[in-house]
Design an enzyme around this catalytic site. Sequence first.
Site, mmCIF file in Angstrom:
data_model
loop_
_atom_site.group_PDB
_atom_site.id
_atom_site.type_symbol
_atom_site.label_atom_id
_atom_site.label_comp_id
_atom_site.label_asym_id
_atom_site.label_seq_id
_atom_site.Cartn_x
_atom_site.Cartn_y
_atom_site.Cartn_z
ATOM 1 N N LYS A 1 -2.670 -0.691 -11.443
ATOM 2 C CA LYS A 1 -1.774 -1.494 -10.605
ATOM 3 C C LYS A 1 -1.819 -2.934 -11.113
ATOM 4 C CE LYS A 1 -0.218 -1.492 -5.802
ATOM 5 N NZ LYS A 1 1.169 -1.107 -6.052
ATOM 6 N N GLU B 1 7.504 8.980 -11.345
ATOM 7 C CA GLU B 1 7.525 8.189 -10.113
ATOM 8 C C GLU B 1 8.665 7.184 -10.200
ATOM 9 O OE1 GLU B 1 4.130 5.555 -9.738
ATOM 10 O OE2 GLU B 1 4.227 5.002 -11.842
ATOM 11 N N ARG C 1 -9.348 1.954 -6.042
ATOM 12 C CA ARG C 1 -8.291 1.861 -7.065
ATOM 13 C C ARG C 1 -8.254 0.459 -7.668
ATOM 14 N NH1 ARG C 1 -2.286 3.588 -5.390
ATOM 15 N NH2 ARG C 1 -2.338 1.536 -4.415
HETATM 16 N N1 PLP Z 1 3.913 4.053 -7.650
HETATM 17 C C1 PLP Z 1 4.106 2.729 -7.804
HETATM 18 C C2 PLP Z 1 4.612 2.237 -9.099
HETATM 19 C C3 PLP Z 1 3.802 1.832 -6.769
HETATM 20 O O1 PLP Z 1 3.992 0.513 -6.926
HETATM 21 C C4 PLP Z 1 3.313 2.353 -5.556
HETATM 22 C C5 PLP Z 1 3.020 1.423 -4.496
HETATM 23 O O2 PLP Z 1 2.405 1.086 -3.790
HETATM 24 C C6 PLP Z 1 3.120 3.734 -5.424
HETATM 25 C C7 PLP Z 1 3.425 4.554 -6.500
HETATM 26 C C8 PLP Z 1 2.576 4.347 -4.172
HETATM 27 O O3 PLP Z 1 1.189 4.085 -4.052
HETATM 28 P P1 PLP Z 1 0.497 3.977 -2.635
HETATM 29 O O4 PLP Z 1 0.812 5.219 -1.905
HETATM 30 O O5 PLP Z 1 -0.953 3.846 -2.945
HETATM 31 O O6 PLP Z 1 1.056 2.783 -1.962
#
Ligand code: PLP
Length: 319
Positions: free
Chosen positions: A165, A200, A63
């Site tokens: 991210k 989300e 990612r």
């Molecule tokens: N959505 C956002 C905006 C996030 O910052 C995160 C954080 O880590 C997630 C979803 C969840 O992703 P992950 O399960 O890869 O940590």
Amino acid sequence: MTTARSTDGAFEYSGEVEPYGNFSMSPAAHVLHYGSAIFEGMKAHRQVDGSLAIFRLDDHVARMRQSAAKLRLPVPDAELVRRMIIDACEANVSEVPDPPGSLYVRPTLIGTEPNIGAAATPSKEALLYIVNCPVGDYFKGGVRPLTLLVEDSIPRTTPQFGMVKSGANYAMALAPTLDAMAANEAIDQILFATGGDVTETGAANFFMTDDDRLVTRNLDASFLHGVTRSSIITLAAEVEERAISVEELVVWADHGEAFLSGTAAVVSPVGTLLIDGEQVQLAGGAGPDSNSMRLRQALADIQTGHAPDPYGWRTPVKG
Ligand code: PLP
């Protein structure tokens, strides 16, 4: 911490772990003006046998490389990022608390090319670094039913960028989040549901569940493709990945549960939704026997070595 620099797209890593410390960079560095910053967040967990293992390292590396490409930053080799993360974790093995604590790992990549006129030019120079720190529970007060404000007018970020991210996405979500929390201190997170389409929160993905079903938003570019989300989908027998409307969520609340998923949130049950000034309680509850809490336990058991690892999600770190 471990660091590697690129001057022409290729990263150079000395293989040495350095003490945590400040960097120096040009005031004209690309990241300081044009926001060329991406990062990752994963955890290394103390195992039941006392060793340490990183959860889904390769998925986080993949990612990160995808985020780098989206910002036109130099994309580091997966093997390099992997090595730097493992080295940084090895150097901090003694700092890792027992579960539910863990070592949070934060790989970061920034554009360092000194060129103030580079608004429409990518940064060929870049700095990649890995820092980490011990962590406990993410939400104040530990595992408890959360209160989410459902926001249907303001998106978290631009639709084509939600899956990246990058720091810019979090900067965009900050003011609406702070304003909402200042108006109502019970709010833990904002659930972004632009135009009634549930996606989300500011730091986690969203699921609905009951005794028969798990439902979560189908993937598209508008939100982060959580590694925890994908783990839950793998663990659950059947998951509906599809659009969820705010209207459906309100109806679901009459009998079902909802939870957040993320590296920080793990699986965090939702107790209350605030929708257009109305409080909607999730009737499915969030007690130890809830479906949400059972999923949280199943995930934590794999992360900490209490359960087998059939999917190869644990990467061991030498102590
Ligand atoms: N959505 C956002 C905006 C996030 O910052 C995160 C954080 O880590 C997630 C979803 C969840 O992703 P992950 O399960 O890869 O940590």
